[in-house]
Design a protein around this motif. Structure first.
Motif, mmCIF file in Angstrom:
data_model
loop_
_atom_site.group_PDB
_atom_site.id
_atom_site.type_symbol
_atom_site.label_atom_id
_atom_site.label_comp_id
_atom_site.label_asym_id
_atom_site.label_seq_id
_atom_site.Cartn_x
_atom_site.Cartn_y
_atom_site.Cartn_z
ATOM 1 N N ALA A 191 0.845 -1.195 0.000
ATOM 2 C CA ALA A 191 0.000 0.000 0.000
ATOM 3 C C ALA A 191 0.876 1.238 0.000
ATOM 4 N N VAL A 192 0.269 2.353 -0.370
ATOM 5 C CA VAL A 192 0.908 3.657 -0.198
ATOM 6 C C VAL A 192 0.181 4.361 0.944
ATOM 7 N N ALA A 193 0.942 4.921 1.882
ATOM 8 C CA ALA A 193 0.349 5.574 3.046
ATOM 9 C C ALA A 193 -0.002 7.019 2.681
ATOM 10 N N ALA A 194 -1.000 7.155 1.841
ATOM 11 C CA ALA A 194 -1.431 8.451 1.321
ATOM 12 C C ALA A 194 -2.926 8.383 1.053
ATOM 13 N N PRO A 195 -3.585 9.540 0.976
ATOM 14 C CA PRO A 195 -5.040 9.525 0.754
ATOM 15 C C PRO A 195 -5.442 9.091 -0.642
ATOM 16 N N LYS A 196 -4.515 9.228 -1.615
ATOM 17 C CA LYS A 196 -4.806 8.841 -2.997
ATOM 18 C C LYS A 196 -3.658 8.009 -3.552
ATOM 19 N N ARG A 197 -3.931 7.213 -4.571
ATOM 20 C CA ARG A 197 -2.875 6.467 -5.249
ATOM 21 C C ARG A 197 -1.932 7.445 -5.946
ATOM 22 N N LEU A 198 -0.688 7.048 -6.060
ATOM 23 C CA LEU A 198 0.301 7.897 -6.708
ATOM 24 C C LEU A 198 0.284 7.669 -8.214
ATOM 25 N N PRO A 199 0.336 8.745 -9.007
ATOM 26 C CA PRO A 199 0.365 8.581 -10.467
ATOM 27 C C PRO A 199 1.547 7.738 -10.932
ATOM 28 N N GLN A 200 2.671 7.790 -10.205
ATOM 29 C CA GLN A 200 3.852 7.022 -10.600
ATOM 30 C C GLN A 200 3.669 5.524 -10.380
ATOM 31 N N MET A 201 2.791 5.147 -9.442
ATOM 32 C CA MET A 201 2.549 3.739 -9.114
ATOM 33 C C MET A 201 1.044 3.517 -8.945
ATOM 34 N N PRO A 202 0.265 3.691 -10.019
ATOM 35 C CA PRO A 202 -1.192 3.660 -9.884
ATOM 36 C C PRO A 202 -1.756 2.301 -9.492
ATOM 37 N N GLU A 203 -0.936 1.247 -9.662
ATOM 38 C CA GLU A 203 -1.427 -0.095 -9.321
ATOM 39 C C GLU A 203 -1.365 -0.376 -7.825
ATOM 40 N N VAL A 204 -0.664 0.463 -7.066
ATOM 41 C CA VAL A 204 -0.519 0.240 -5.620
ATOM 42 C C VAL A 204 -1.689 0.896 -4.896
ATOM 43 N N PRO A 205 -2.445 0.136 -4.109
ATOM 44 C CA PRO A 205 -3.619 0.702 -3.430
ATOM 45 C C PRO A 205 -3.224 1.600 -2.259
ATOM 46 N N THR A 206 -4.174 2.394 -1.816
ATOM 47 C CA THR A 206 -3.974 3.179 -0.601
ATOM 48 C C THR A 206 -4.094 2.252 0.614
ATOM 49 N N MET A 207 -3.733 2.783 1.776
ATOM 50 C CA MET A 207 -3.857 2.001 3.007
ATOM 51 C C MET A 207 -5.283 1.489 3.198
ATOM 52 N N ALA A 208 -6.245 2.397 3.047
ATOM 53 C CA ALA A 208 -7.637 2.005 3.255
ATOM 54 C C ALA A 208 -8.067 0.937 2.248
ATOM 55 N N GLU A 209 -7.664 1.099 0.997
ATOM 56 C CA GLU A 209 -8.031 0.118 -0.042
ATOM 57 C C GLU A 209 -7.408 -1.241 0.230
ATOM 58 N N SER A 210 -6.264 -1.248 0.915
ATOM 59 C CA SER A 210 -5.559 -2.496 1.174
ATOM 60 C C SER A 210 -5.951 -3.143 2.503
ATOM 61 N N GLY A 211 -6.896 -2.535 3.203
ATOM 62 C CA GLY A 211 -7.348 -3.113 4.474
ATOM 63 C C GLY A 211 -6.656 -2.545 5.692
ATOM 64 N N GLY A 212 -5.905 -1.454 5.509
ATOM 65 C CA GLY A 212 -5.266 -0.788 6.634
ATOM 66 C C GLY A 212 -6.154 0.317 7.185
ATOM 67 N N PRO A 213 -5.653 1.056 8.187
ATOM 68 C CA PRO A 213 -6.470 2.111 8.787
ATOM 69 C C PRO A 213 -6.748 3.252 7.814
ATOM 70 N N ALA A 214 -8.003 3.656 7.727
ATOM 71 C CA ALA A 214 -8.394 4.750 6.831
ATOM 72 C C ALA A 214 -7.774 6.057 7.313
ATOM 73 N N GLY A 215 -7.327 6.863 6.375
ATOM 74 C CA GLY A 215 -6.772 8.167 6.715
ATOM 75 C C GLY A 215 -5.343 8.137 7.227
ATOM 76 N N PHE A 216 -4.727 6.971 7.272
ATOM 77 C CA PHE A 216 -3.355 6.845 7.777
ATOM 78 C C PHE A 216 -2.375 7.294 6.698
#
Length: 332
Positions: free
Chosen positions: A230-255
């Protein structure tokens, strides 16, 4: 009041007004003619690092804009204090600047309480450069497929799951502390001296996970040794769009785990000079060549005012203070 007293008061009022006008005129003239000699920027980051590389590109553009050399002096070591001490007592005239990240400003004061370092008592924020988010990396053959798997493993066996970082008090360390807090888990932190050692250890499963930025971890990612949960950011990064956000990956939302880098001056920089340097740095950050270079690192250019730098730094400092107190972390 006597005539003499009245005349004396009038004289003092006129003298004060004249001095204020002279002071304002000198200040305005300083901003209008700045710089008329080389500008020096000290940095606690080593030559060749991501912050050093982009600072050199920014300094090159500033040099062309200002018609004066902008010199970079690398002073790494001692958690930034070598660079800090080299600048803090220099004149606040715009010719002596210092590159610091949000951890130097927000975490170091709480890690080294004996030093009594209060960043904004010693320095004025001048211009922001960039912010970088962090990915959570695991070995390519890790059994964890998402953040939900990692958190479940950490809850099942407290302290058995370990994670690495590039030092006590780094975003990678304090990000791990915040992840523990938000998920109600307890993990073991392992500090490394070198980024290369850290991600090599992640790739070989010597440590089970780590936070990492694009420039610090992409070598082993491209070599197929690590992957990102995951990326620990509110949105996916354009450089790595396939990597989900923390919330999308099942981690804490907003982290979020990120670091931002700024330029500061010794305390007392005149407001007109501060405004000029800030505006000129923002102009340089909008240059297509600079934006393209930042993009390769996954760095987000920032156009913050000095007040916005202070506000964001103080907010991050409060978060770091809570995390440091929670585990009584100290480097004194």
């Amino acid at each position: 009041m006597s005539l003499f007293s009245t005349a004396r008061v009038a004289h003092l009022v006129c003298l004060t007004a004249a001095l204020l006008c002279a002071s304002f005129g000198a200040s305005a003239q300083t901003a209008a003619t700045f710089p008329n000699k080389p500008v020096t920027i000290a940095t606690p980051f080593p030559a060749g690092s991501g912050p050093d590389a982009v600072l050199r590109q920014v300094s090159d553009k500033l040099s062309k804009l200002w018609g004066q050399p902008v010199l970079i002096i690398n002073r790494p070591g001692a958690s930034g204090f070598i660079a800090i001490d080299s600048v803090v007592r220099l004149p606040a005239d715009g010719y002596n600047l210092l590159q610091l990240d949000s951890e130097h400003i927000g975490a170091v004061p709480h890690l080294y309480k004996s030093k009594g370092f209060v960043p904004f008592n010693a320095f004025d924020p001048v211009a922001a450069l960039f912010r970088t988010p962090f990915f959570l990396a695991v070995a390519t053959d890790s059994k964890w497929q998402n953040m939900k798997d990692l958190v479940a493993a950490a809850k099942a066996e407290p302290t058995k799951v370990n994670y690495g970082s590039w030092g006590i008090g780094s975003p990678g360390h304090l990000g791990g502390e915040e992840l523990e807090l938000l998920t109600g888990t307890e993990m073991t932190h392992v500090a490394f001296r070198e980024f290369s050692q850290l991600f090599t250890s992640v790739g070989s499963n010597d440590v089970q996970w780590s936070f990492g930025s694009i420039p610090s971890s992409q070598g082993l990612f491209k070599a197929g040794k690590i992957r990102y949960l995951a990326v620990a950011a509110p949105k996916r990064l354009p450089q790595m769009p396939e990597v989900p956000t923390m919330a999308e990956s099942g981690g804490p939302a907003g982290f979020e785990v990120n670091s931002f880098v700024t330029l500061v001056s010794p305390k007392g920089l005149p407001n007109d000079l501060k405004a000029k340097i800030n505006a000129d740095v923002i102009k340089v950050l909008a240059d297509p060549e600079v934006k393209a270079r930042f993009n390769t690192f996954g760095f987000e250019p920032l156009s913050w005012s000095p007040d916005e730098i202070r506000k964001n730094a103080e907010a991050k400092g409060k978060t770091y203070e809570q995390l440091i107190k929670r585990k009584n972390i100290s480097l004194d």
